[in-house]
Design an enzyme around this catalytic site. Structure first.
Site, PDB file in Angstrom:
ATOM      1  N   LYS A 267      -1.592 -67.558 -29.522  1.00 12.17           N
ATOM      2  CA  LYS A 267      -1.202 -66.646 -28.725  1.00 12.17           C
ATOM      3  C   LYS A 267      -1.933 -66.491 -27.438  1.00 12.17           C
ATOM      4  CE  LYS A 267      -1.652 -61.453 -28.978  1.00 12.17           C
ATOM      5  NZ  LYS A 267      -2.117 -60.252 -30.059  1.00 12.17           N
TER       6      LYS A 267
ATOM      7  N   SER B  76       1.991 -57.215 -30.227  1.00  8.95           N
ATOM      8  CA  SER B  76       1.762 -58.166 -29.335  1.00  8.95           C
ATOM      9  C   SER B  76       1.512 -59.483 -29.808  1.00  8.95           C
ATOM     10  CB  SER B  76       0.311 -57.535 -28.721  1.00  8.95           C
ATOM     11  OG  SER B  76      -0.913 -57.842 -29.626  1.00  8.95           O
TER      12      SER B  76
ATOM     13  N   SER C 134      -0.965 -55.617 -34.445  1.00  4.40           N
ATOM     14  CA  SER C 134      -0.304 -56.675 -34.013  1.00  4.40           C
ATOM     15  C   SER C 134      -0.340 -58.051 -34.838  1.00  4.40           C
ATOM     16  CB  SER C 134      -0.943 -57.156 -32.693  1.00  4.40           C
ATOM     17  OG  SER C 134      -0.646 -56.125 -31.670  1.00  4.40           O
TER      18      SER C 134
END
Length: 624
Positions: A241, A313, A337
């Site tokens: 990420k 996210s 998330s």
């Protein structure tokens, strides 16, 4: 307390010929001055007070032209300001005393602390000295970390198609590499090709680290040729990420404000994976500043139904793992998330006990809530990755060498597992058939709103990490104005005493959950919002497990291959991650939902997706 306009209408009160601060703006000026927020523009302050001002919408054009706050307040304005802080019980004399003291004493301290600790955004420097521990035990003896006893597989033959290789598990890929049926460099090329092909379609990839990937893959092959095997992640590709820093590559945080940012930092989790021989292929999409699935390059899609979006996210790790773009990825969760995008995209993902993994070099939203966790093909893969990345990070004081017995060695027949009313009953029945004692369960606590506690905690912490960003007006550039900009302006007026009271309420919640946790684990919906808040506040682990599929709503044809994924969550007490993993592995041993492949290439007869989609299914959910 509501505000009243001095004139009969807002148009008269704030006409172009009479632009001057009225009572509400004097009030808000003192409020923001008292809390060192003088850099707000008046339209941002007006948004902050929108719940109290009925006529605000009709005056926005005029407000943008007003000067910034200055000066003292009249009596009514002072009362209104203290009313916003739920402190209007004070006498007039005490209010005036506070105003004088705030200007003379508080503001210099506030400004000095900000200059000292908050000049850089993102919370990567100067972490809070207040450390949260999710442990339910007072025994803080050092835990000796032991590697898991990974299961052995029968001999694996290399599949003929790259597509089949792309959906193999970590252990299967590792056996291909170890037996030299494929090189790490070949494997990297297969997944890089998929990244380039499907990444733009799903809007799930920010930066492909191709040069680094080949360099690390060749090193893995060289080590193997020398007889050195580093373990199950040796030569295995993966993605991070894009809140996790990797030297010489952009770490954009998904934000147009930071899209060219290169951090000269090597994140602790990246170091762990690199030392295990894993091969970094890409920085994957994070929602802007780790909020939802909207980022500076678009909005990440769900591979199982490309017309809808991934939510959460950690959108890039979820979508990319689901689509076979990477074998696994590292995402993060502050409040949903990991759980939300994993459930939407139908992948197995694990949110570990708070403090399991180090966060040095990672964008910080809230130091007492942020966690890193893996998105994988299976629970077994999650256990393998977690085994590598867990442990104490010397620069992250919340990380610990927590007790972590081998999940591959758990005797599940000795466990008592609860199930909530919204539990996936297929999981309940399958585990029962394997000898687990399954009992009805309810998670009881008296705290009125876990979401309220979480919002105070996360938003105030986030604002502390992005104080400079807000003061510079960069929140006006944010990709979704109803997300962080509004929340962080509201956080600006959370009194310190009430932030502390929220942490005391959090402590009460933790105590009640601990006292009521009479089972070894429980099964329940992984995306129930209140439960997401409770789980993150307590710091408990949960694994999201695919349990099936159902038709999409408003399908264009009965023959579409698009599906809505069904998942459930397996929750365990803090520091009992191995229990959740063991139960999920037991379920996946007798099911194959986690092995299904999404229809990115072939949607089915008479099915096509307009680009861009004509609707959002379901509507975007506001959470980080």
């Amino acid at each position: 307390m509501s505000f009243k306009w001095a004139a009969a209408s807002a148009g008269t009160c704030l006409s172009p010929d009479a632009l001057r601060p009225t009572r509400i703006f004097w009030c808000l000026c003192l409020l923001t001055t008292a809390i060192a927020a003088a850099s707000f523009s008046n339209d941002q302050i007006a948004i902050l007070a929108s719940d109290s001002v009925a006529l605000l919408d009709s005056t926005q054009v005029h407000l943008r032209n007003l000067s910034k706050c200055s000066g003292k307040m009249d009596h009514d304005s002072l009362c209104s300001m203290f009313g916003l802080l739920d402190a209007d019980f004070l006498s007039d004399a005490k209010m005036l005393e506070i105003e004088k003291g705030a200007r003379e004493l508080n503001l210099p301290i506030i400004k000095s602390n900000r200059e000292l600790a908050a000049s850089a955004n993102g919370g990567l420097e100067n972490p809070s000295s207040l450390v949260f521990s999710a442990s339910w035990s007072h025994d803080h003896a050092q835990y000796a970390s032991k590697q898991f006893n990974y299961p052995s597989l029968p001999r694996i033959e290399r599949p003929k198609s790259d597509e089949d290789i792309a959906f193999m598990s970590i252990l299967e890929l590792g056996q291909l590499i170890k037996s030299k049926q494929i090189t790490s460099e070949e494997l990297a090329q297969i997944f890089l090709n998929r990244l380039k092909r499907y990444g733009p379609v799903l809007e799930s990839v920010i930066t492909i680290t191709e040069e680094l990937a080949y360099e690390q893959a060749r090193k893995a092959d060289q080590l193997l040729a020398q007889g050195k095997y580093l373990g199950p992640l040796h030569g295995i590709p993966y993605g991070l990420k894009d809140i996790i820093a990797v030297p010489h590559y952009k770490t954009t945080w998904g934000s147009r404000t930071f899209k060219n940012q290169v951090l000269d930092t090597e994140a602790w989790v990246y170091k762990r994976l690199k030392s295990a021989g894993a091969v970094l292929l890409a920085k994957l999409v994070t929602g802007s500043l780790a909020y939802d699935d909207i980022w500076f390059g678009g909005r990440t899609r769900n591979p199982w139904n490309i017309e809808e979006y991934s939510t959460g996210s950690s959108a890039g790790p979820a979508a990319s793992t689901s689509a076979g773009i990477v074998p696994f990825a590292i995402g993060s969760e502050t409040a949903g998330s990991i759980t939300y995008p994993a459930a939407r995209c139908g992948v197995t993902a694990f949110r570990p006990t708070f403090g399991t993994t180090g966060r040095t070099g990672v964008l910080s939203l809230s130091e007492s809530l942020d966690k890193l966790g893996p998105f994988c093909r299976s629970a077994a893969d999650c256990a393998i990755v977690l085994d590598i990345i867990r442990g104490m990070d010397p620069h992250d004081h919340s990380s610990r060498d927590i007790p972590f017995p081998d999940p591959f060695s758990v005797d599940i027949t000795k466990l008592t597992v609860g199930y909530l009313e919204d539990a996936g009953m297929d999981v309940v029945e399958k585990l029962k058939s394997k000898g687990v004692n399954m009992v009805p369960f309810k998670l009881n606590y008296t705290v009125h709103s876990a979401q309220g506690i979480l919002n105070f905690t996360m938003d105030v912490d986030m604002l502390a990490h992005f104080d400079e960003w807000q003061r510079a007006g960069l929140d006006d550039e944010f990709e979704a104005q109803d997300q962080w900009p509004v929340e962080l302006r509201r956080a600006r007026v959370v009194p310190a005493v009430d932030y502390v009271q929220a942490q005391r309420a959090r402590g009460k919640l933790i105590q009640e959950v601990r006292d009521g946790f009479k089972v070894d684990a429980f099964i329940g919906n992984a995306t129930d919002w209140e439960r997401v808040c409770v789980g993150n506040l307590v710091g408990m682990p949960v694994i999201v497990v695919p349990t099936g599929f159902k038709p999409i709503s408003d399908a264009p044809t009965n023959n579409t291959r698009r599906r809505t994924t069904i998942t459930t969550g397996v929750y365990a007490p803090p520091e009992h991650d191995h229990i959740a993993l063991a139960l999920a592995m037991a379920y996946q041993e007798v099911t194959d939902h986690h092995k299904q492949r999404p229809p990115i290439d072939e949607l089915g007869p008479d099915d096509s997706i307009p680009n861009p989609p004509t609707k959002t299914v379901p509507p975007r959910q506001l959470r980080s």
